[in-house]
Motif scaffolding. Sequence first.
Motif, PDB file in Angstrom:
ATOM      1  N   UNK A 144     -30.621  36.651  30.077  1.00  0.00           N
ATOM      2  CA  UNK A 144     -31.117  37.398  28.923  1.00  0.00           C
ATOM      3  C   UNK A 144     -30.648  36.823  27.591  1.00  0.00           C
ATOM      4  N   UNK A 145     -29.380  36.501  27.466  1.00  0.00           N
ATOM      5  CA  UNK A 145     -28.861  36.036  26.178  1.00  0.00           C
ATOM      6  C   UNK A 145     -29.571  34.766  25.722  1.00  0.00           C
ATOM      7  N   UNK A 146     -29.726  33.803  26.631  1.00  0.00           N
ATOM      8  CA  UNK A 146     -30.409  32.558  26.265  1.00  0.00           C
ATOM      9  C   UNK A 146     -31.893  32.801  26.010  1.00  0.00           C
ATOM     10  N   UNK A 147     -32.508  33.665  26.803  1.00  0.00           N
ATOM     11  CA  UNK A 147     -33.935  33.937  26.632  1.00  0.00           C
ATOM     12  C   UNK A 147     -34.220  34.659  25.322  1.00  0.00           C
ATOM     13  N   UNK A 148     -33.259  35.430  24.832  1.00  0.00           N
ATOM     14  CA  UNK A 148     -33.442  36.092  23.537  1.00  0.00           C
ATOM     15  C   UNK A 148     -33.581  35.057  22.423  1.00  0.00           C
ATOM     16  N   UNK A 149     -33.002  33.869  22.612  1.00  0.00           N
ATOM     17  CA  UNK A 149     -33.184  32.784  21.660  1.00  0.00           C
ATOM     18  C   UNK A 149     -34.610  32.280  21.600  1.00  0.00           C
ATOM     19  N   UNK A 150     -35.412  32.619  22.620  1.00  0.00           N
ATOM     20  CA  UNK A 150     -36.833  32.284  22.645  1.00  0.00           C
ATOM     21  C   UNK A 150     -37.652  33.455  22.125  1.00  0.00           C
ATOM     22  N   UNK A 151     -37.507  34.604  22.784  1.00  0.00           N
ATOM     23  CA  UNK A 151     -38.399  35.727  22.521  1.00  0.00           C
ATOM     24  C   UNK A 151     -37.957  36.594  21.340  1.00  0.00           C
ATOM     25  N   UNK A 152     -36.789  36.302  20.794  1.00  0.00           N
ATOM     26  CA  UNK A 152     -36.358  36.955  19.569  1.00  0.00           C
ATOM     27  C   UNK A 152     -36.608  36.110  18.337  1.00  0.00           C
ATOM     28  N   UNK A 153     -37.351  35.022  18.485  1.00  0.00           N
ATOM     29  CA  UNK A 153     -37.590  34.071  17.395  1.00  0.00           C
ATOM     30  C   UNK A 153     -39.063  34.109  17.000  1.00  0.00           C
ATOM     31  N   UNK A 154     -39.327  34.410  15.737  1.00  0.00           N
ATOM     32  CA  UNK A 154     -40.714  34.537  15.287  1.00  0.00           C
ATOM     33  C   UNK A 154     -41.471  33.217  15.345  1.00  0.00           C
ATOM     34  N   UNK A 171     -41.521  31.242  17.792  1.00  0.00           N
ATOM     35  CA  UNK A 171     -42.112  31.233  19.128  1.00  0.00           C
ATOM     36  C   UNK A 171     -43.180  32.309  19.243  1.00  0.00           C
ATOM     37  N   UNK A 172     -42.823  33.516  18.821  1.00  0.00           N
ATOM     38  CA  UNK A 172     -43.683  34.661  19.079  1.00  0.00           C
ATOM     39  C   UNK A 172     -44.971  34.661  18.267  1.00  0.00           C
ATOM     40  N   UNK A 173     -45.053  33.836  17.215  1.00  0.00           N
ATOM     41  CA  UNK A 173     -46.307  33.773  16.467  1.00  0.00           C
ATOM     42  C   UNK A 173     -47.455  33.256  17.325  1.00  0.00           C
ATOM     43  N   UNK A 174     -47.143  32.637  18.464  1.00  0.00           N
ATOM     44  CA  UNK A 174     -48.181  32.084  19.325  1.00  0.00           C
ATOM     45  C   UNK A 174     -48.396  32.888  20.609  1.00  0.00           C
ATOM     46  N   UNK A 175     -47.661  33.984  20.794  1.00  0.00           N
ATOM     47  CA  UNK A 175     -47.662  34.673  22.083  1.00  0.00           C
ATOM     48  C   UNK A 175     -48.133  36.108  21.929  1.00  0.00           C
ATOM     49  N   UNK A 228     -56.927  29.675  36.604  1.00  0.00           N
ATOM     50  CA  UNK A 228     -55.471  29.651  36.537  1.00  0.00           C
ATOM     51  C   UNK A 228     -55.054  28.923  35.266  1.00  0.00           C
ATOM     52  N   UNK A 229     -54.095  29.494  34.541  1.00  0.00           N
ATOM     53  CA  UNK A 229     -53.599  28.845  33.326  1.00  0.00           C
ATOM     54  C   UNK A 229     -52.155  28.404  33.494  1.00  0.00           C
ATOM     55  N   UNK A 230     -51.831  27.312  32.816  1.00  0.00           N
ATOM     56  CA  UNK A 230     -50.447  26.869  32.690  1.00  0.00           C
ATOM     57  C   UNK A 230     -50.037  27.054  31.235  1.00  0.00           C
ATOM     58  N   UNK A 231     -48.789  27.462  31.021  1.00  0.00           N
ATOM     59  CA  UNK A 231     -48.297  27.652  29.666  1.00  0.00           C
ATOM     60  C   UNK A 231     -46.790  27.561  29.622  1.00  0.00           C
ATOM     61  N   UNK A 232     -46.238  27.476  28.436  1.00  0.00           N
ATOM     62  CA  UNK A 232     -44.790  27.404  28.302  1.00  0.00           C
ATOM     63  C   UNK A 232     -44.345  27.974  26.977  1.00  0.00           C
ATOM     64  N   UNK A 233     -43.095  28.428  26.971  1.00  0.00           N
ATOM     65  CA  UNK A 233     -42.443  28.956  25.761  1.00  0.00           C
ATOM     66  C   UNK A 233     -41.049  28.334  25.739  1.00  0.00           C
ATOM     67  N   UNK A 234     -40.714  27.626  24.654  1.00  0.00           N
ATOM     68  CA  UNK A 234     -39.417  26.957  24.573  1.00  0.00           C
ATOM     69  C   UNK A 234     -38.642  27.378  23.332  1.00  0.00           C
ATOM     70  N   UNK A 235     -37.337  27.392  23.466  1.00  0.00           N
ATOM     71  CA  UNK A 235     -36.453  27.631  22.332  1.00  0.00           C
ATOM     72  C   UNK A 235     -36.709  26.557  21.273  1.00  0.00           C
ATOM     73  N   UNK A 236     -36.913  26.941  20.015  1.00  0.00           N
ATOM     74  CA  UNK A 236     -37.213  25.945  18.985  1.00  0.00           C
ATOM     75  C   UNK A 236     -36.168  24.837  18.856  1.00  0.00           C
ATOM     76  N   UNK A 288     -30.301  27.202  29.580  1.00  0.00           N
ATOM     77  CA  UNK A 288     -31.669  27.684  29.719  1.00  0.00           C
ATOM     78  C   UNK A 288     -32.401  27.432  28.410  1.00  0.00           C
ATOM     79  N   UNK A 289     -33.538  26.724  28.494  1.00  0.00           N
ATOM     80  CA  UNK A 289     -34.218  26.317  27.257  1.00  0.00           C
ATOM     81  C   UNK A 289     -35.660  26.789  27.161  1.00  0.00           C
ATOM     82  N   UNK A 290     -36.241  27.282  28.267  1.00  0.00           N
ATOM     83  CA  UNK A 290     -37.646  27.649  28.165  1.00  0.00           C
ATOM     84  C   UNK A 290     -38.165  28.423  29.355  1.00  0.00           C
ATOM     85  N   UNK A 291     -39.443  28.720  29.277  1.00  0.00           N
ATOM     86  CA  UNK A 291     -40.182  29.428  30.322  1.00  0.00           C
ATOM     87  C   UNK A 291     -41.446  28.634  30.619  1.00  0.00           C
TER      88      UNK A 291
END
Length: 203
Positions: A19-29, A31-35, A99-107, A79-82
Amino acid sequence: MDLQTERLKIRNWLPDQDTAAAFGIYGDERVMQWIGDRTVDPTPAATQVRLERYRQRTAADKPPGMGCWAVEELRTGQLIGNLLLVPLPNVERQPSGHIEIGWHFNPAYWGQGFATEAAQAVLKYGFETLQLAEIYVVTLPNNERSKAVAQRLGMAALGTTHQYHGGTELSLFKLTAENWQILIAEPRTVPAKMHKDSVYSDF
């Protein structure tokens, strides 16, 4: 899931420890501007709920073998991405049959080729293990980084569409199993300076 590349490990999410590392992804605008609806996770607790949802979806997705997976950098164990490989929802948000492939990475890890490297491993898994006939990428039309990564993966640009994710306008790319075989038979060399990581997908 347990895939490994030269620099990365792709594995199942472990919400209690990730969770702590993933918050660096999903708590960052950035990243989230595209999701999805572009809502930034306000707290680590919100990210933990998200990871639980990802884990449950991985267990439940049909056809089997689909899911969302954590991406670690091997050198540091960070942990750097999804990375996700999931059914692509249609206008009514029901399975479209694609089927789609996608990714979300820490900036902090953009621009190092990690998204491309992880996606190549999951494309191989999708075509060779799951025997998929084709895999798609969808991205917001102004996400130039994402579109560039899709092209580097060898995907064909199909223009824009409103067929998926509730009718949102998206740029669409596709790679077939036949073209995948051509790509791996004649691999293209991508100079390190050309690598541009991205985040995309409405998931």
